[in-house]
Enzyme design. Structure first.
Site, mmCIF file in Angstrom:
data_model
loop_
_atom_site.group_PDB
_atom_site.id
_atom_site.type_symbol
_atom_site.label_atom_id
_atom_site.label_comp_id
_atom_site.label_asym_id
_atom_site.label_seq_id
_atom_site.Cartn_x
_atom_site.Cartn_y
_atom_site.Cartn_z
ATOM 1 C CE LYS A 118 -2.593 -5.133 1.955
ATOM 2 N NZ LYS A 118 -2.058 -5.898 0.833
ATOM 3 C CG ASP A 119 1.206 1.294 3.909
ATOM 4 O OD1 ASP A 119 0.274 0.634 3.438
ATOM 5 O OD2 ASP A 119 1.594 2.377 3.450
ATOM 6 C CE LYS A 120 9.098 -0.461 10.754
ATOM 7 N NZ LYS A 120 10.558 -0.329 10.869
ATOM 8 C CB ALA A 178 -0.928 -0.003 1.170
ATOM 9 C CD GLU A 179 0.827 5.246 -0.488
ATOM 10 O OE1 GLU A 179 0.046 4.978 -1.341
ATOM 11 O OE2 GLU A 179 0.847 6.240 0.121
#
Length: 636
Positions: A269-271, A2-3
């Site tokens: 997925k984003d951290k 996602a970012e």
């Protein structure tokens, strides 16, 4: 993903939420042109150069060092992100002030949003249970043994072990002790040893170095009984906080004592976020997975079911985002105008800033050197000194600049897994005259990240020129997709198409280009970089670019928003899945609160970046460099 990078980096206090109370891109390019389809919104299973460096140390960058590094970082202008599609007035706000301000739920291949809402173990008639006549698991271990095992489980001594003598030695009794330890103390592994004619069950930490060494050297995992009519893969929802997908899977693999490649997923997925996604693991029971909830930090597992198939990268339909932008300056009217435009028109489908790294040496520079076959430049760019890094990397780069000795530079690194360490190890093994082979020691996905980054900056630049030249309407010479094939629009056809139909190519040997002057611009841009657009095949097959097509404008779905007020900047403004499971009340907003925030929700398809949608709303540069400057002013 996602970012993977935060858009702003304010000074943060440690944020503790539900899980911690219990005790982080592109696929192989096909050789045919394709419609762009990363496995996640703006994400990838690849770790970029900066993420690999972060693995080398558990310490966080201090504020001054990071701010110094950001002075030399990239801005949106550096990577071709120049235009907006809406005409509303922008406003300021802080994104990701807390990681809980960015919540991502995966949308699976059936189009369902993945939630963690059930921690129960599925009924399974095929489960093998211990004979009823045997004592209960809770009665097998003494209180002293439980105390020792608990200390071992909680990382008091990763390399230690606990010996439990089996007095009434029978196979059934040993089996019960083994099971009792593994059930009550997830993360511990057991084995039977004989000393001086006495048998002992030895418990040790599955995350210890010795145990992990055994995992790597073991030819095959220990076989467990698995019913024939049960699917081989246990699928589950993984809820994680402030941890990226690969970090989470590495943690699970250590506790379960299996290799990470036993797990499969549809995207990373984003951290810096709260995220929920579907994971599948081969022949690990839901019961074993559920026991991990007793000891994992910032991770929860649930919604278990058995299926016959694993998950594949890119199978997801997208991601649903819940985003909080704090301390907004815009009026309610400005917010409504901006969000209405996002819902009706959308945003330019730029590749986000996290695609290009965060240091003065951007990933696309390395990618361009690879495509030019300039391997000396590749080495120089990866190993050259840059400001604001951790001390061991500074020493490593200085040693290389001074001696050009890969072994001497490698000794300066405490952890050799970072990109620099892998490259130096390759140069040490194969010599500086075999750079292509040495570079090959860097994992393949990370090597491909560099050339994909170059493709991305070309795409961003050309799309900005396309919007500047023709605005938001389809014109003669634009490209649309018919199936998976690109077609050039005639003037008459352009009348019946909208900007939402238009695609632009990433450069490669198997794509066509617009027939108007923007198409010629591709050739000019690549030529200025020393590349021939008619010869995108590389001497090394991995680095040959087929190209792909990507939509110019993306219109989010399921868009909603509200402006909320609050007094305490430390509280969460989103009710997470885990908080709902714990029956914790949702956040209460004070209508007269001191601060204002914009809470927005929207869904995006794969290969799109949520930060680019947020950029369109705020009309602000989303680069870490610019956001760090803005936040410094705000906090001062």
């Amino acid at each position: 993903m996602a970012e993977s990078e935060p858009v702003t980096l304010p000074v943060q206090a440690g944020e503790k939420r539900g899980c911690s109370e219990d005790k982080e891109e592109e696929q192989t390019p096909s050789k045919k042109a394709k419609i762009e389809s990363d496995q996640d919104n703006g994400g990838s299973p690849n770790q970029d150069e900066e993420e690999l460096k972060e693995e080398a140390s558990d310490e966080e960058e201090d504020g001054e060092t990071f701010a110094d590094m950001m002075k030399h970082g990239l801005t949106e202008m550096d990577v071709g992100i120049l235009k907006y599609v809406s005409d509303h007035e922008g406003f300021s706000g802080i994104l990701k002030e807390r990681y809980s301000d960015f919540v991502v739920h995966e949308i699976n291949k059936q189009g369902k949003i993945v939630h963690l809402d059930d921690l129960s173990i599925p009924a399974d008639d095929q489960e093998v249970s211990v004979t009823e006549e045997l004592p209960k698991e809770s009665e097998v271990l003494t209180e002293e043994q439980k105390k020792q095992l608990s200390e071992l489980q909680l990382f008091s001594n990763k390399e230690g072990s606990v010996f439990i003598e089996v007095v009434d030695d029978t196979k059934e009794k040993r089996t019960l002790v083994h099971k009792a330890i593994k059930t009550q103390f997830p993360g511990l592994e057991t084995k039977t040893e004989e000393k001086e004619g006495r048998k002992f069950i030895v418990a040790y930490h599955a995350a210890g170095k010795k145990a992990l060494a055994e995992v790597k050297s073991t030819a095959a995992p220990r076989k467990h009984f698995w019913p024939k009519n049960r699917g081989s893969f246990c699928h589950f929802a993984l809820y994680k906080e402030n941890k990226d997908t690969m970090d989470a899977i590495n943690v699970l693999s250590k506790f379960l004592r299996v290799r990470p490649n036993m797990f499969s997923y549809m995207g990373t997925k984003d951290k810096r976020a709260i995220t929920v996604q579907e994971i599948a693991v081969l022949k690990i029971t839901a019961e074993r997975l559920a026991h991990l909830n007793n000891c994992l930090m910032n991770l929860k597992l649930g919604n278990f079911c058995y299926k016959k198939h694993p998950l594949k990268l890119g199978e997801l339909q997208g991601n649903h985002f819940t985003v909080v932008i704090r301390n907004i300056s815009g009026t309610v009217e400005q917010v409504d105008q901006a969000m209405t435009s996002l819902r009706q028109t959308g945003f330019i489908n730029y590749y986000g800033m996290q695609r290009f790294g965060t240091t003065a040496v951007s990933t696309q520079q390395v990618g361009r050197a690879i495509l030019k076959n300039d391997w000396k430049e590749v080495v120089d760019l990866i190993l050259k000194p840059r400001p604001g890094e951790k001390e061991f990397l500074v020493r490593c780069r200085e040693e290389w600049a001074k001696t050009q000795d890969p072994e001497a530079a490698l000794k300066k690194l405490p952890n050799k897994r970072c990109v620099e360490g892998q490259l130096l190890r390759g140069l040490s093994m194969y010599g500086k005259k075999n750079i292509v082979t040495a570079f090959g020691l860097i994992p393949r996905n990370n090597r491909l990240m560099y050339i994909h980054s170059y493709q991305s900056v070309v795409w961003n630049t050309m799309v900005s020129r396309r919007i500047e030249a023709f605005g938001l309407k389809a014109v003669e010479g634009d490209l649309v997709l018919r199936g998976t094939t690109a077609h050039v629009l005639s003037a008459e056809e352009a009348e019946s198409h909208s900007i939402h139909d238009i695609v632009m190519p990433l450069p490669g040997f198997d794509v066509i280009y617009p027939s108007h002057h923007i198409g010629a611009g591709y050739r000019e841009l690549l030529s200025a970089d020393g590349l021939d657009i008619n010869n995108m095949r590389h001497k090394v097959k991995d680095y040959s670019l087929a190209g792909a097509y990507r939509r110019v404008i993306i219109r989010p779905t399921d868009v909603s928003w509200e402006v909320i007020r609050y007094d305490d900047p430390r509280i969460s403004l989103v009710h997470s899945d885990f908080e709902k499971l714990e029956n914790k009340p949702p956040p209460v907003f004070n209508k007269e609160g001191k601060y204002r925030a914009l809470k927005m929700e929207f869904s995006l398809p794969p290969s799109t970046y949520a930060t680019m949608a947020i950029r369109e709303v705020l009309k602000l540069d989303t680069s870490i460099k610019k956001q760090t400057q803005l936040n410094t002013v705000w906090f001062n």
